[in-house]
Enzyme design. Sequence first.
Site, PDB file in Angstrom:
ATOM      1  N   ARG A   1      49.176  44.176  52.770  1.00 54.47           N
ATOM      2  CA  ARG A   1      50.713  44.309  51.961  1.00 54.47           C
ATOM      3  C   ARG A   1      50.687  43.489  50.368  1.00 54.47           C
ATOM      4  O   ARG A   1      51.190  44.498  49.527  1.00 54.47           O
ATOM      5  CB  ARG A   1      51.806  43.351  52.712  1.00 54.47           C
TER       6      ARG A   1
ATOM      7  N   TYR B   1      42.738  44.020  27.439  1.00 57.37           N
ATOM      8  CA  TYR B   1      42.694  43.628  25.840  1.00 57.37           C
ATOM      9  C   TYR B   1      41.013  42.584  25.384  1.00 57.37           C
ATOM     10  O   TYR B   1      40.618  42.989  24.419  1.00 57.37           O
ATOM     11  CB  TYR B   1      43.225  41.561  26.535  1.00 57.37           C
TER      12      TYR B   1
END
Length: 293
Positions: free
Chosen positions: A242, A286
Amino acid sequence: MEKQIKLFLEFLENDKKLSSNTLQSYRRDIVQFQEYLDNERLNYSKLGQQEIKEYIEYLKKIGKKTSTISRNLASIRSFYQFELRSKKVKKDPTDGMQSPKIEKKAPSILSSAEVELLLEQPSDVDLKGIRDKAMLEFAYATGMRVTEIISLNIDDVNFENAYVVCSTGSKKRNIPLGNLSLKALEEYVKNARPIMIKKETEKALFVNVNGKRLTRQGFWKIIKYYKEQANISKDITPHVLRHSFATHLLQNGADLKSIQVMLGHSDISSTQVYMKFQDDNLKNIYNKAHPRA
């Protein structure tokens, strides 16, 4: 107090429409509280905040986790609110009490590669393998809780429009099914489930080898077996699938609100815990892409 507990639990079941698991949690908490009061020879209707604080300290002393203590306090508060409405007590001794702060830990997740490895394990050459493949694909594709999955009936799946209807108490939500999950589920429902069930009247979507509704323990054992088959060192539970479902959706561009709806979180703060993994992912992007990183 015993009679009032019985009435309180009936109220939660019949009026609040709470799930069986949630109801059991309330029962455990309130019965434990009752046993403590009996041992201390305290009358529940005459308690003040000090007595509740002493009970909280008792729970800490016997080693209860902060999350368990917080849930206990919430259960006791609900009980006293019920008693106030029923005019059985004059005040709520938990009024104004703060729940212990629970540190939100980052959930354990699998990488995409680990998920692939796990889902590759079931062999669809026999009935059990077909079922297991469908079930693991389904768990990862929907992010549903194990209790929700084993509670599903076959009519809850809309094969034509590729979604499943998940009911928790009085709440319902529709969760999409991906192509791979849908294909594995169709294979199971068409070629395995009709042979596995003993009675045509069986409604359960996922059944065990005896043709009856699969249990929580059965689900856990299946996941543990395939984890070992895949030689994955991480601890894998239905809840890890989950968490992985939510994290991978977020990392691939899904918005937090949509994930909240699919997970069935009433409060978005519960979903925001997955932002940690999104932040890590953005940092990696990044660092790789920025010329001055």
